[in-house]
Enzyme design. Sequence first.
Site, PDB file in Angstrom:
ATOM      1  N   ALA A 157      14.544  15.222 -29.439  1.00 54.40           N
ATOM      2  CA  ALA A 157      14.218  16.568 -28.995  1.00 54.40           C
ATOM      3  C   ALA A 157      14.717  16.767 -27.568  1.00 54.40           C
ATOM      4  CB  ALA A 157      12.707  16.776 -29.043  1.00 54.40           C
ATOM      5  N   TYR A 203       4.301  21.278 -31.403  1.00 51.30           N
ATOM      6  CA  TYR A 203       4.994  21.815 -30.229  1.00 51.30           C
ATOM      7  C   TYR A 203       5.106  23.343 -30.348  1.00 51.30           C
ATOM      8  CZ  TYR A 203       5.568  16.911 -29.255  1.00 51.30           C
ATOM      9  OH  TYR A 203       5.290  15.589 -29.005  1.00 51.30           O
ATOM     10  N   LEU A 234       7.179   6.819 -42.827  1.00 50.93           N
ATOM     11  CA  LEU A 234       6.923   5.524 -43.454  1.00 50.93           C
ATOM     12  C   LEU A 234       7.754   5.285 -44.711  1.00 50.93           C
ATOM     13  CD1 LEU A 234       3.156   4.753 -42.794  1.00 50.93           C
ATOM     14  CD2 LEU A 234       5.188   3.777 -41.712  1.00 50.93           C
ATOM     15  N   ARG A 286      10.951   4.828 -36.957  1.00 53.34           N
ATOM     16  CA  ARG A 286      10.539   3.494 -36.518  1.00 53.34           C
ATOM     17  C   ARG A 286      11.306   2.390 -37.228  1.00 53.34           C
ATOM     18  NH1 ARG A 286       4.359   5.046 -37.317  1.00 53.34           N
ATOM     19  NH2 ARG A 286       5.424   6.188 -38.983  1.00 53.34           N
TER      20      ARG A 286
HETATM   21  C1  LIG Z   1       9.729   6.670 -30.519  1.00 53.60           C
HETATM   22  C2  LIG Z   1       9.566   7.905 -31.358  1.00 53.60           C
HETATM   23  C3  LIG Z   1       9.995   9.126 -30.858  1.00 53.60           C
HETATM   24  C4  LIG Z   1       9.903  10.291 -31.636  1.00 53.60           C
HETATM   25  N1  LIG Z   1      10.416  11.477 -31.174  1.00 53.60           N
HETATM   26  C5  LIG Z   1      10.526  12.544 -31.994  1.00 53.60           C
HETATM   27  C6  LIG Z   1      11.265  13.692 -31.626  1.00 53.60           C
HETATM   28  O1  LIG Z   1      11.930  13.760 -30.578  1.00 53.60           O
HETATM   29  N2  LIG Z   1      11.270  14.737 -32.489  1.00 53.60           N
HETATM   30  C7  LIG Z   1      10.616  14.700 -33.683  1.00 53.60           C
HETATM   31  O2  LIG Z   1      10.644  15.677 -34.431  1.00 53.60           O
HETATM   32  N3  LIG Z   1       9.959  13.596 -34.069  1.00 53.60           N
HETATM   33  C8  LIG Z   1       9.919  12.522 -33.281  1.00 53.60           C
HETATM   34  N4  LIG Z   1       9.311  11.376 -33.720  1.00 53.60           N
HETATM   35  C9  LIG Z   1       8.820  11.312 -35.102  1.00 53.60           C
HETATM   36  C10 LIG Z   1       9.886  10.707 -36.012  1.00 53.60           C
HETATM   37  O3  LIG Z   1      11.074  11.481 -36.024  1.00 53.60           O
HETATM   38  C11 LIG Z   1       9.374  10.547 -37.452  1.00 53.60           C
HETATM   39  O4  LIG Z   1       9.149  11.808 -38.011  1.00 53.60           O
HETATM   40  C12 LIG Z   1       8.082   9.713 -37.537  1.00 53.60           C
HETATM   41  O5  LIG Z   1       8.160   8.598 -36.687  1.00 53.60           O
HETATM   42  C13 LIG Z   1       7.822   9.240 -38.957  1.00 53.60           C
HETATM   43  O6  LIG Z   1       8.903   8.516 -39.450  1.00 53.60           O
HETATM   44  P1  LIG Z   1       8.915   6.894 -39.462  1.00 53.60           P
HETATM   45  O7  LIG Z   1       7.728   6.461 -40.251  1.00 53.60           O
HETATM   46  O8  LIG Z   1      10.228   6.541 -40.132  1.00 53.60           O
HETATM   47  O9  LIG Z   1       8.856   6.427 -38.059  1.00 53.60           O
HETATM   48  C14 LIG Z   1       9.359  10.223 -32.934  1.00 53.60           C
HETATM   49  C15 LIG Z   1       8.893   8.997 -33.404  1.00 53.60           C
HETATM   50  C16 LIG Z   1       9.025   7.846 -32.658  1.00 53.60           C
HETATM   51  C17 LIG Z   1       8.574   6.530 -33.234  1.00 53.60           C
END
Ligand SMILES: Cc1cc2nc3c(=O)[nH]c(=O)nc-3n(C[C@H](O)[C@H](O)[C@H](O)COP(=O)(O)O)c2cc1C
Length: 364
Positions: free
Chosen positions: A57, A182, A301, A324
Amino acid sequence: MSLLFTPMKIGKLSLDNRIIIAPMCQYSAEQGKATAWHRIHLGHLALSGAGLMILEAAAIETEGRITPQDLGLWDDVTEQALAEVINDVRKYSSMPLGIQLGHAGRKASTDVPWRGGGFLAASQGGWQTSAPSALPFNDSHEAPQAMSLARIEEVKQAFIDSAIRADRLGLELIEVHAAHGYLLHQFLSPLSNQRDDQYGGSLENRMRIVLEIFRDVRRVFPANKPVGVRISATDWVEGGWDLQQSIALSQALEAIGCDYIHVSSGGLSPQQQISVGPGYQVPFSESIKQAVSIPVIAVGLITEPEQAEAILTEGKSDAIALARGMLYDPRWPWHAAAKLGAKVKAPEQYWRSEPHEVKGLFKQ
Ligand SMILES: Cc1cc2nc3c(=O)[nH]c(=O)nc-3n(C[C@H](O)[C@H](O)[C@H](O)COP(=O)(O)O)c2cc1C
Protein backbone atom coordinates in the site's frame (compact mmCIF):
# COMPACT_ATOMS: atom_id res chain seq x y z
CA MET A 1 -1.76 -30.09 -15.90
CA SER A 2 -1.79 -27.70 -12.97
CA LEU A 3 -4.37 -24.90 -13.05
CA LEU A 4 -2.22 -22.88 -10.65
CA PHE A 5 0.46 -22.81 -13.33
CA THR A 6 -1.91 -22.18 -16.24
CA PRO A 7 -1.47 -18.62 -17.57
CA MET A 8 -4.34 -16.18 -17.15
CA LYS A 9 -5.28 -12.64 -17.99
CA ILE A 10 -6.33 -9.87 -15.65
CA GLY A 11 -7.80 -7.34 -18.02
CA LYS A 12 -5.22 -7.20 -20.81
CA LEU A 13 -2.31 -8.16 -18.56
CA SER A 14 -0.99 -11.69 -19.08
CA LEU A 15 0.19 -13.60 -16.03
CA ASP A 16 2.47 -16.61 -16.35
CA ASN A 17 0.66 -18.39 -13.53
CA ARG A 18 -2.03 -17.69 -10.93
CA ILE A 19 0.22 -17.04 -7.94
CA ILE A 20 0.10 -13.42 -6.83
CA ILE A 21 2.35 -11.83 -4.23
CA ALA A 22 -0.07 -9.91 -1.99
CA PRO A 23 0.68 -6.31 -1.04
CA MET A 24 2.74 -6.12 2.14
CA CYS A 25 3.57 -2.89 3.94
CA GLN A 26 7.22 -2.86 4.97
CA TYR A 27 7.19 0.29 7.11
CA SER A 28 10.69 0.91 5.82
CA ALA A 29 10.36 4.10 3.81
CA GLU A 30 11.88 7.48 4.69
CA GLN A 31 9.40 10.34 4.31
CA GLY A 32 7.53 8.08 1.90
CA LYS A 33 10.63 7.29 -0.16
CA ALA A 34 11.50 3.69 -1.01
CA THR A 35 14.83 2.63 0.46
CA ALA A 36 17.48 -0.05 0.03
CA TRP A 37 15.14 -2.34 1.99
CA HIS A 38 12.63 -2.13 -0.87
CA ARG A 39 15.34 -2.96 -3.37
CA ILE A 40 16.26 -6.10 -1.39
CA HIS A 41 12.70 -7.11 -0.48
CA LEU A 42 11.09 -6.53 -3.88
CA GLY A 43 14.23 -7.68 -5.64
CA HIS A 44 14.26 -11.12 -4.08
CA LEU A 45 10.51 -11.64 -4.35
CA ALA A 46 10.71 -10.70 -8.04
CA LEU A 47 12.92 -13.78 -8.56
CA SER A 48 10.27 -16.11 -7.12
CA GLY A 49 8.46 -16.99 -10.34
CA ALA A 50 5.06 -15.68 -9.16
CA GLY A 51 2.68 -14.47 -11.87
CA LEU A 52 2.31 -10.96 -10.42
CA MET A 53 3.63 -8.94 -7.51
CA ILE A 54 1.49 -6.18 -6.03
CA LEU A 55 3.65 -3.64 -4.21
CA GLU A 56 2.65 -2.61 -0.70
CA ALA A 57 0.00 0.00 0.00
CA ALA A 58 1.48 3.31 -1.12
CA ALA A 59 -0.05 6.34 0.53
CA ILE A 60 -1.60 8.84 -1.86
CA GLU A 61 -0.91 11.70 0.58
CA THR A 62 1.19 12.05 3.72
CA GLU A 63 -1.81 11.97 6.04
CA GLY A 64 -2.89 8.66 4.47
CA ARG A 65 0.11 6.76 5.85
CA ILE A 66 -0.55 4.10 8.48
CA THR A 67 2.83 4.89 10.07
CA PRO A 68 5.45 7.60 9.46
CA GLN A 69 7.52 4.85 7.74
CA ASP A 70 4.93 3.97 5.07
CA LEU A 71 5.76 4.00 1.39
CA GLY A 72 4.35 7.04 -0.42
CA LEU A 73 3.55 8.03 -3.98
CA TRP A 74 2.47 11.61 -3.53
CA ASP A 75 5.15 13.78 -5.12
CA ASP A 76 8.12 13.79 -7.49
CA VAL A 77 10.55 12.82 -4.74
CA THR A 78 8.65 9.68 -3.66
CA GLU A 79 8.06 8.80 -7.31
CA GLN A 80 11.78 9.11 -8.10
CA ALA A 81 12.80 6.95 -5.13
CA LEU A 82 10.45 4.19 -6.21
CA ALA A 83 11.57 4.56 -9.85
CA GLU A 84 15.13 3.73 -8.85
CA VAL A 85 14.06 0.57 -7.01
CA ILE A 86 11.76 -0.56 -9.80
CA ASN A 87 14.40 0.01 -12.45
CA ASP A 88 16.81 -2.27 -10.57
CA VAL A 89 14.16 -4.95 -10.06
CA ARG A 90 13.29 -4.80 -13.77
CA LYS A 91 16.88 -5.44 -14.79
CA TYR A 92 16.64 -8.98 -13.46
CA SER A 93 12.94 -9.88 -13.50
CA SER A 94 10.17 -9.76 -16.06
CA MET A 95 7.50 -10.38 -13.40
CA PRO A 96 4.54 -7.99 -13.86
CA LEU A 97 4.46 -5.42 -11.08
CA GLY A 98 1.38 -3.67 -9.72
CA ILE A 99 0.94 -1.31 -6.81
CA GLN A 100 -1.73 -0.84 -4.20
CA LEU A 101 -2.85 2.76 -3.64
CA GLY A 102 -4.33 3.54 -0.28
CA HIS A 103 -5.24 5.97 2.44
CA ALA A 104 -5.42 4.85 6.06
CA GLY A 105 -8.10 7.33 7.20
CA ARG A 106 -8.77 6.88 10.93
CA LYS A 107 -6.20 4.06 11.15
CA ALA A 108 -3.37 6.46 10.22
CA SER A 109 -0.82 7.96 12.58
CA THR A 110 0.29 4.77 14.34
CA ASP A 111 3.64 3.31 15.23
CA VAL A 112 5.21 0.45 13.25
CA PRO A 113 3.88 -3.02 14.17
CA TRP A 114 7.15 -4.24 15.67
CA ARG A 115 6.94 -1.40 18.21
CA GLY A 116 3.36 -2.29 19.07
CA GLY A 117 1.50 -0.31 16.41
CA GLY A 118 -0.04 2.10 18.93
CA PHE A 119 -1.59 5.47 18.11
CA LEU A 120 0.94 8.30 17.71
CA ALA A 121 -0.15 11.69 19.03
CA ALA A 122 1.18 14.82 17.33
CA SER A 123 3.81 15.13 20.08
CA GLN A 124 5.09 11.64 19.14
CA GLY A 125 5.40 12.34 15.43
CA GLY A 126 1.77 11.57 14.58
CA TRP A 127 -0.88 13.75 12.93
CA GLN A 128 -4.57 14.59 12.82
CA THR A 129 -6.41 11.90 10.88
CA SER A 130 -9.51 12.14 8.65
CA ALA A 131 -12.39 9.75 8.17
CA PRO A 132 -16.00 9.72 6.98
CA SER A 133 -17.19 10.39 10.53
CA ALA A 134 -15.44 11.55 13.71
CA LEU A 135 -15.39 8.03 15.20
CA PRO A 136 -12.01 6.76 16.46
CA PHE A 137 -10.86 3.24 15.58
CA ASN A 138 -10.55 2.35 19.28
CA ASP A 139 -10.28 3.92 22.73
CA SER A 140 -6.59 4.69 22.42
CA HIS A 141 -6.89 6.59 19.12
CA GLU A 142 -7.75 10.27 18.96
CA ALA A 143 -10.92 11.01 16.99
CA PRO A 144 -10.48 11.62 13.26
CA GLN A 145 -11.86 14.74 11.64
CA ALA A 146 -15.05 14.08 9.64
CA MET A 147 -14.22 14.85 6.03
CA SER A 148 -15.90 17.81 4.33
CA LEU A 149 -16.96 17.48 0.70
CA ALA A 150 -13.95 19.62 -0.22
CA ARG A 151 -11.65 17.20 1.67
CA ILE A 152 -13.21 14.26 -0.17
CA GLU A 153 -12.44 15.98 -3.48
CA GLU A 154 -8.82 16.49 -2.37
CA VAL A 155 -8.42 12.80 -1.58
CA LYS A 156 -10.00 11.81 -4.91
CA GLN A 157 -7.54 14.10 -6.71
CA ALA A 158 -4.64 12.57 -4.77
CA PHE A 159 -5.67 9.08 -5.98
CA ILE A 160 -5.67 10.42 -9.56
CA ASP A 161 -2.24 12.00 -9.16
CA SER A 162 -0.76 8.82 -7.67
CA ALA A 163 -2.28 6.71 -10.46
CA ILE A 164 -0.57 8.94 -13.04
CA ARG A 165 2.71 8.50 -11.15
CA ALA A 166 2.21 4.71 -11.04
CA ASP A 167 1.81 4.69 -14.81
CA ARG A 168 4.95 6.78 -15.26
CA LEU A 169 6.82 4.24 -13.11
CA GLY A 170 5.90 1.58 -15.65
CA LEU A 171 3.76 -0.27 -13.13
CA GLU A 172 1.37 -2.56 -14.95
CA LEU A 173 -1.56 -2.72 -12.55
CA ILE A 174 -3.21 -0.64 -9.84
CA GLU A 175 -5.09 -2.07 -6.89
CA VAL A 176 -7.33 0.41 -5.09
CA HIS A 177 -7.19 -0.43 -1.39
CA ALA A 178 -10.74 -0.55 -0.05
CA ALA A 179 -10.09 -3.26 2.57
CA HIS A 180 -8.80 -3.76 6.13
CA GLY A 181 -10.59 -0.86 7.76
CA TYR A 182 -8.69 1.87 5.93
CA LEU A 183 -10.29 5.02 4.53
CA LEU A 184 -12.37 3.57 1.68
CA HIS A 185 -13.55 0.66 3.81
CA GLN A 186 -14.48 3.22 6.50
CA PHE A 187 -16.85 4.80 3.96
CA LEU A 188 -18.33 1.40 3.05
CA SER A 189 -19.09 0.22 6.57
CA PRO A 190 -22.09 1.58 8.45
CA LEU A 191 -20.06 1.11 11.65
CA SER A 192 -17.58 3.83 10.69
CA ASN A 193 -19.71 5.88 8.31
CA GLN A 194 -22.52 7.80 9.94
CA ARG A 195 -22.70 10.65 7.43
CA ASP A 196 -26.00 12.11 6.37
CA ASP A 197 -24.89 13.46 2.97
CA GLN A 198 -24.47 11.70 -0.40
CA TYR A 199 -21.52 9.67 1.00
CA GLY A 200 -23.38 8.05 3.89
CA GLY A 201 -26.56 6.24 4.81
CA SER A 202 -27.78 3.95 2.03
CA LEU A 203 -25.53 1.28 0.54
CA GLU A 204 -25.48 3.30 -2.68
CA ASN A 205 -24.19 6.34 -0.81
CA ARG A 206 -21.59 4.41 1.21
CA MET A 207 -20.23 2.82 -2.00
CA ARG A 208 -20.12 6.16 -3.84
CA ILE A 209 -16.54 7.19 -3.02
CA VAL A 210 -15.11 3.78 -3.96
CA LEU A 211 -16.89 3.84 -7.31
CA GLU A 212 -15.85 7.45 -7.96
CA ILE A 213 -12.20 6.78 -7.12
CA PHE A 214 -12.22 3.60 -9.20
CA ARG A 215 -13.64 5.58 -12.17
CA ASP A 216 -11.06 8.36 -11.73
CA VAL A 217 -8.13 5.96 -11.51
CA ARG A 218 -9.44 3.95 -14.47
CA ARG A 219 -9.76 7.14 -16.54
CA VAL A 220 -6.13 8.22 -16.04
CA PHE A 221 -4.43 4.80 -16.07
CA PRO A 222 -3.88 3.39 -19.60
CA ALA A 223 -6.68 1.11 -20.80
CA ASN A 224 -4.28 -1.79 -21.44
CA LYS A 225 -3.32 -1.85 -17.76
CA PRO A 226 -5.74 -3.39 -15.25
CA VAL A 227 -7.25 -1.61 -12.28
CA GLY A 228 -8.76 -3.75 -9.53
CA VAL A 229 -10.05 -3.28 -6.01
CA ARG A 230 -9.20 -5.05 -2.77
CA ILE A 231 -12.14 -5.36 -0.40
CA SER A 232 -12.85 -6.77 3.00
CA ALA A 233 -15.80 -9.06 2.29
CA THR A 234 -17.04 -8.67 5.86
CA ASP A 235 -16.30 -6.67 9.02
CA TRP A 236 -16.94 -9.83 11.07
CA VAL A 237 -19.20 -7.65 13.23
CA GLU A 238 -22.99 -7.85 13.48
CA GLY A 239 -24.54 -4.86 11.69
CA GLY A 240 -21.34 -4.05 9.78
CA TRP A 241 -20.22 -4.42 6.17
CA ASP A 242 -20.95 -7.95 4.99
CA LEU A 243 -20.85 -10.41 2.11
CA GLN A 244 -24.15 -9.30 0.56
CA GLN A 245 -22.95 -5.70 0.39
CA SER A 246 -19.59 -6.90 -0.96
CA ILE A 247 -21.38 -8.73 -3.75
CA ALA A 248 -23.35 -5.57 -4.60
CA LEU A 249 -20.11 -3.53 -4.61
CA SER A 250 -18.30 -6.11 -6.76
CA GLN A 251 -21.11 -6.07 -9.30
CA ALA A 252 -21.19 -2.26 -9.34
CA LEU A 253 -17.41 -2.21 -9.87
CA GLU A 254 -17.62 -4.77 -12.64
CA ALA A 255 -20.27 -2.64 -14.36
CA ILE A 256 -17.85 0.31 -14.58
CA GLY A 257 -14.89 -1.68 -15.87
CA CYS A 258 -13.13 -3.05 -12.82
CA ASP A 259 -10.65 -5.74 -13.88
CA TYR A 260 -10.62 -7.88 -10.75
CA ILE A 261 -11.75 -8.14 -7.13
CA HIS A 262 -9.24 -9.16 -4.44
CA VAL A 263 -11.17 -10.65 -1.55
CA SER A 264 -9.85 -10.18 1.97
CA SER A 265 -11.79 -9.46 5.17
CA GLY A 266 -11.82 -7.63 8.49
CA GLY A 267 -9.75 -4.79 9.89
CA LEU A 268 -12.49 -2.23 10.46
CA SER A 269 -13.41 -2.83 14.05
CA PRO A 270 -11.67 -4.08 17.18
CA GLN A 271 -14.96 -5.92 17.87
CA GLN A 272 -14.37 -8.31 14.96
CA GLN A 273 -14.80 -12.01 15.70
CA ILE A 274 -12.78 -13.89 13.08
CA SER A 275 -12.49 -17.62 12.87
CA VAL A 276 -9.06 -17.94 11.33
CA GLY A 277 -7.94 -21.17 9.70
CA PRO A 278 -6.54 -22.44 6.39
CA GLY A 279 -8.21 -20.60 3.49
CA TYR A 280 -10.60 -18.87 5.89
CA GLN A 281 -11.53 -16.14 3.39
CA VAL A 282 -11.98 -18.45 0.41
CA PRO A 283 -15.77 -18.89 0.96
CA PHE A 284 -16.08 -15.13 0.36
CA SER A 285 -14.16 -15.21 -2.90
CA GLU A 286 -16.25 -18.20 -3.94
CA SER A 287 -19.52 -16.32 -3.37
CA ILE A 288 -18.25 -13.21 -5.14
CA LYS A 289 -16.95 -15.27 -8.05
CA GLN A 290 -20.45 -16.67 -8.53
CA ALA A 291 -21.82 -13.11 -8.79
CA VAL A 292 -19.33 -11.54 -11.24
CA SER A 293 -17.48 -12.59 -14.37
CA ILE A 294 -14.21 -10.69 -13.80
CA PRO A 295 -11.32 -12.51 -12.12
CA VAL A 296 -11.52 -12.94 -8.37
CA ILE A 297 -8.43 -13.39 -6.20
CA ALA A 298 -8.57 -15.39 -2.97
CA VAL A 299 -6.16 -14.66 -0.12
CA GLY A 300 -5.65 -15.61 3.49
CA LEU A 301 -3.77 -18.59 4.93
CA ILE A 302 -3.23 -20.25 1.60
CA THR A 303 0.05 -21.99 2.29
CA GLU A 304 0.12 -25.34 0.45
CA PRO A 305 0.44 -25.90 -3.31
CA GLU A 306 -2.28 -28.59 -3.29
CA GLN A 307 -4.57 -26.28 -1.31
CA ALA A 308 -4.02 -23.49 -3.86
CA GLU A 309 -4.62 -25.89 -6.74
CA ALA A 310 -7.86 -27.15 -5.17
CA ILE A 311 -9.22 -23.62 -4.61
CA LEU A 312 -8.82 -23.00 -8.34
CA THR A 313 -10.05 -26.36 -9.62
CA GLU A 314 -13.09 -26.16 -7.35
CA GLY A 315 -13.91 -22.80 -8.96
CA LYS A 316 -13.56 -20.79 -5.75
CA SER A 317 -11.27 -18.15 -7.27
CA ASP A 318 -9.35 -17.42 -10.46
CA ALA A 319 -6.03 -16.72 -8.77
CA ILE A 320 -4.61 -16.95 -5.27
CA ALA A 321 -2.49 -14.45 -3.38
CA LEU A 322 0.07 -15.17 -0.69
CA ALA A 323 1.55 -12.76 1.82
CA ARG A 324 3.14 -14.41 4.86
CA GLY A 325 3.78 -17.63 2.97
CA MET A 326 5.94 -15.73 0.48
CA LEU A 327 7.99 -14.12 3.23
CA TYR A 328 8.48 -17.48 4.91
CA ASP A 329 9.41 -19.23 1.70
CA PRO A 330 10.30 -16.70 -1.01
CA ARG A 331 10.71 -19.51 -3.54
CA TRP A 332 7.20 -20.81 -2.83
CA PRO A 333 6.28 -20.74 -6.54
CA TRP A 334 9.35 -22.87 -7.42
CA HIS A 335 8.47 -25.41 -4.76
CA ALA A 336 4.82 -25.41 -5.79
CA ALA A 337 5.78 -25.98 -9.43
CA ALA A 338 8.01 -28.88 -8.35
CA LYS A 339 5.15 -30.45 -6.37
CA LEU A 340 2.54 -29.93 -9.08
CA GLY A 341 4.74 -31.00 -12.00
CA ALA A 342 4.80 -27.57 -13.63
CA LYS A 343 7.49 -25.20 -14.89
CA VAL A 344 8.42 -21.81 -13.49
CA LYS A 345 10.61 -18.85 -14.42
CA ALA A 346 13.88 -18.47 -12.53
CA PRO A 347 16.87 -16.23 -13.18
CA GLU A 348 19.56 -17.92 -15.26
CA GLN A 349 22.07 -17.22 -12.50
CA TYR A 350 20.17 -19.80 -10.40
CA TRP A 351 19.43 -22.44 -13.01
CA ARG A 352 22.08 -24.76 -11.59
CA SER A 353 20.08 -25.03 -8.37
CA GLU A 354 17.46 -27.25 -10.04
CA PRO A 355 17.39 -30.51 -8.06
CA HIS A 356 18.03 -33.66 -10.06
CA GLU A 357 14.60 -35.15 -9.35
CA VAL A 358 12.81 -32.14 -10.84
CA LYS A 359 14.99 -31.54 -13.89
CA GLY A 360 13.19 -29.25 -16.33
CA LEU A 361 11.51 -27.24 -13.55
CA PHE A 362 12.86 -23.92 -14.80
CA LYS A 363 11.57 -22.36 -17.98
CA GLN A 364 14.51 -21.77 -20.31
C1 LIG B 1 3.84 -7.84 6.65
C2 LIG B 1 2.45 -7.69 6.09
C3 LIG B 1 2.09 -6.50 5.49
C4 LIG B 1 0.82 -6.34 4.91
N1 LIG B 1 0.50 -5.19 4.24
C5 LIG B 1 -0.63 -5.12 3.50
C6 LIG B 1 -0.87 -4.05 2.60
O1 LIG B 1 -0.02 -3.16 2.37
N2 LIG B 1 -2.05 -4.03 1.95
C7 LIG B 1 -2.99 -5.00 2.12
O2 LIG B 1 -4.06 -4.93 1.51
N3 LIG B 1 -2.76 -6.05 2.92
C8 LIG B 1 -1.61 -6.15 3.59
N4 LIG B 1 -1.35 -7.26 4.34
C9 LIG B 1 -2.29 -8.38 4.30
C10 LIG B 1 -1.86 -9.40 3.25
O3 LIG B 1 -1.84 -8.83 1.95
C11 LIG B 1 -2.79 -10.63 3.24
O4 LIG B 1 -4.07 -10.25 2.83
C12 LIG B 1 -2.87 -11.31 4.62
O5 LIG B 1 -1.60 -11.38 5.22
C13 LIG B 1 -3.45 -12.72 4.50
O6 LIG B 1 -2.70 -13.49 3.62
P1 LIG B 1 -1.59 -14.55 4.14
O7 LIG B 1 -2.29 -15.50 5.04
O8 LIG B 1 -1.08 -15.20 2.86
O9 LIG B 1 -0.53 -13.79 4.83
C14 LIG B 1 -0.10 -7.41 4.95
C15 LIG B 1 0.26 -8.59 5.60
C16 LIG B 1 1.53 -8.75 6.12
C17 LIG B 1 1.90 -10.07 6.75
